[in-house]
Design a protein around this motif. Sequence first.
Motif, mmCIF file in Angstrom:
data_model
loop_
_atom_site.group_PDB
_atom_site.id
_atom_site.type_symbol
_atom_site.label_atom_id
_atom_site.label_comp_id
_atom_site.label_asym_id
_atom_site.label_seq_id
_atom_site.Cartn_x
_atom_site.Cartn_y
_atom_site.Cartn_z
ATOM 1 N N TYR A 6 0.863 -1.309 -0.163
ATOM 2 C CA TYR A 6 0.099 0.065 0.016
ATOM 3 C C TYR A 6 0.690 1.125 0.054
ATOM 4 O O TYR A 6 1.756 1.216 0.678
ATOM 5 C CB TYR A 6 -0.866 -0.014 1.253
ATOM 6 C CG TYR A 6 -2.193 -1.088 1.220
ATOM 7 C CD1 TYR A 6 -3.218 -0.757 0.624
ATOM 8 C CD2 TYR A 6 -1.791 -2.088 1.850
ATOM 9 C CE1 TYR A 6 -4.151 -1.949 0.365
ATOM 10 C CE2 TYR A 6 -2.835 -3.246 1.527
ATOM 11 C CZ TYR A 6 -3.878 -3.052 0.943
ATOM 12 O OH TYR A 6 -5.005 -4.038 0.948
ATOM 13 N N PHE A 7 0.539 2.376 -0.555
ATOM 14 C CA PHE A 7 1.114 3.686 -0.620
ATOM 15 C C PHE A 7 0.826 4.256 0.579
ATOM 16 O O PHE A 7 -0.466 4.611 1.005
ATOM 17 C CB PHE A 7 0.597 4.295 -1.724
ATOM 18 C CG PHE A 7 1.675 5.770 -2.258
ATOM 19 C CD1 PHE A 7 2.712 5.237 -2.707
ATOM 20 C CD2 PHE A 7 1.005 6.714 -2.000
ATOM 21 C CE1 PHE A 7 3.675 6.458 -3.048
ATOM 22 C CE2 PHE A 7 1.999 7.805 -2.269
ATOM 23 C CZ PHE A 7 3.160 7.785 -2.823
ATOM 24 N N THR A 42 -14.894 8.023 -2.682
ATOM 25 C CA THR A 42 -15.921 8.638 -3.814
ATOM 26 C C THR A 42 -15.202 8.565 -5.041
ATOM 27 O O THR A 42 -15.852 8.620 -6.161
ATOM 28 C CB THR A 42 -16.440 9.805 -3.486
ATOM 29 O OG1 THR A 42 -15.375 10.878 -3.135
ATOM 30 C CG2 THR A 42 -17.401 9.895 -2.412
ATOM 31 N N GLN A 43 -13.649 8.444 -5.039
ATOM 32 C CA GLN A 43 -12.940 8.561 -6.286
ATOM 33 C C GLN A 43 -13.073 7.580 -7.444
ATOM 34 O O GLN A 43 -13.473 6.325 -6.807
ATOM 35 C CB GLN A 43 -11.613 8.450 -5.849
ATOM 36 C CG GLN A 43 -10.715 9.894 -5.383
ATOM 37 C CD GLN A 43 -10.971 9.603 -3.655
ATOM 38 O OE1 GLN A 43 -11.666 9.120 -3.201
ATOM 39 N NE2 GLN A 43 -10.128 10.532 -2.964
ATOM 40 N N ASN A 89 -10.638 12.922 -7.778
ATOM 41 C CA ASN A 89 -11.312 11.876 -8.329
ATOM 42 C C ASN A 89 -10.129 10.531 -8.474
ATOM 43 O O ASN A 89 -10.424 9.607 -9.300
ATOM 44 C CB ASN A 89 -11.677 11.952 -9.944
ATOM 45 C CG ASN A 89 -12.617 11.368 -10.310
ATOM 46 O OD1 ASN A 89 -13.295 10.647 -9.482
ATOM 47 N ND2 ASN A 89 -12.899 11.410 -11.732
ATOM 48 N N VAL A 90 -9.128 10.614 -7.530
ATOM 49 C CA VAL A 90 -8.051 9.508 -7.536
ATOM 50 C C VAL A 90 -7.505 9.019 -6.492
ATOM 51 O O VAL A 90 -7.228 9.853 -5.346
ATOM 52 C CB VAL A 90 -6.808 10.157 -8.965
ATOM 53 C CG1 VAL A 90 -6.180 10.861 -8.040
ATOM 54 C CG2 VAL A 90 -6.258 8.959 -9.216
ATOM 55 N N VAL A 91 -7.275 7.584 -6.231
ATOM 56 C CA VAL A 91 -6.558 7.317 -5.255
ATOM 57 C C VAL A 91 -5.282 6.531 -5.725
ATOM 58 O O VAL A 91 -5.501 5.805 -6.666
ATOM 59 C CB VAL A 91 -7.374 6.326 -4.361
ATOM 60 C CG1 VAL A 91 -6.604 5.650 -3.185
ATOM 61 C CG2 VAL A 91 -8.892 6.914 -4.178
ATOM 62 N N PRO A 144 -9.415 0.974 -12.663
ATOM 63 C CA PRO A 144 -7.933 0.961 -12.379
ATOM 64 C C PRO A 144 -7.151 1.874 -13.530
ATOM 65 O O PRO A 144 -7.270 1.548 -14.585
ATOM 66 C CB PRO A 144 -7.620 -0.480 -12.680
ATOM 67 C CG PRO A 144 -9.050 -1.161 -12.712
ATOM 68 C CD PRO A 144 -10.037 -0.163 -13.278
ATOM 69 N N ILE A 145 -6.180 2.350 -12.870
ATOM 70 C CA ILE A 145 -5.153 3.160 -13.746
ATOM 71 C C ILE A 145 -3.924 2.297 -13.445
ATOM 72 O O ILE A 145 -3.636 2.627 -12.462
ATOM 73 C CB ILE A 145 -4.951 4.576 -13.606
ATOM 74 C CG1 ILE A 145 -6.350 5.453 -14.038
ATOM 75 C CG2 ILE A 145 -3.992 4.900 -14.341
ATOM 76 C CD1 ILE A 145 -6.110 6.781 -13.702
#
Length: 326
Positions: A6-7, A42-43, A89-91, A144-145
């Motif tokens: 995990y980051f 919510t991202q 909008n990103v995690v 996923p990115i």
Amino acid sequence: MTTLEYFNKTDVQKYVNHRHGETKIGEHLDLVEQIDELENLTQDYVILGLPEDIGVRANHGVAGAAQTWDVFLKAFLNIQHNRFNSTENVVILGHLNFEMLLEQAKQLDPNHNDYHVVLGDLVERIDQAVFDIVKQILNFNKIPIIIGGGHNNAFGIIKACSHFENKPINVLNIDAHTDLRHCKHRHSGNGFSYAIQKGFLEKYFIFGLHKNYTPEYIFEYIDQKSNIDFCCFDQLLHLNQLEKLSKLKAGCNFLMNEFGLEIDCDSIQNFNASAKTPSGFGIDEIRNMIKMLKNNPLKYIHICEAIPSSTTGKSLSYFVSDLIKD
Ligand SMILES: N=CN[C@@H](CCC(=O)O)C(=O)O
């Protein structure tokens, strides 16, 4: 065993260059300690790193993509957090730790007859880990990115999407190559042939294919398949950007405008990659493509085959920030 790292806050400190009066994207991130926490976030987008290059080596290619996740983070986390860029909008989830498999690959003798086949066995283990984690991300209804890594990882990603949807999916691949090589052992050049063979990939469109680097047997294979089509880079040479985008749109229509998006960095001119090319798309052309493509319901985005250089991290950061911007 391949685990998800995990980051975390310590990682943020490692990468972010703080500057008084400024806020960087890395200082504004939601972090997760357990994957289940994605449920309450919510991202829409979840970034995952795949720091490996075993699949590239199994395909007789140039190693280096295992270090790309690190240079991506260094650049991405230092993007300015401002009215145009936010983390709403990103995690960043983290990365799969392939160190054990990379070490095993390192121990192999490249002169041994079975070298590439044994690397292929390690790629199958990567496939399984990629499948497991991408499937979990999809289960939380996130997009996923994925920052690679070799293009072999398309297989695990497509398999996960197909399992999630309970049907084969469509894929748009911006690439100089089809990656439809023979299914003899797993590597970065046959992720899509394996995905078709196993029934995970329905319609497949390759945009920017190089005539010089596609074997005749692959053209003949495509001739027989109504669900695979392509647009050669060579056919686009005389076109302006808008005309190229309209050809890309035709590819989207072929895929019924619903697909997973693959960007192989060896489609980009002078981009450091295993199959680095002097002839290819410009960075800004790829950015324009992303801006257009993100209007489709993308199942996932996979950016792969990049090798660190002085501009790799920033280039990938442009692509990702273009994707997540409103
Ligand atoms: N994913 C890339 N596949 C290409 C390039 C191989 C390489 O040089 O790494 C292919 O198999 O032809």
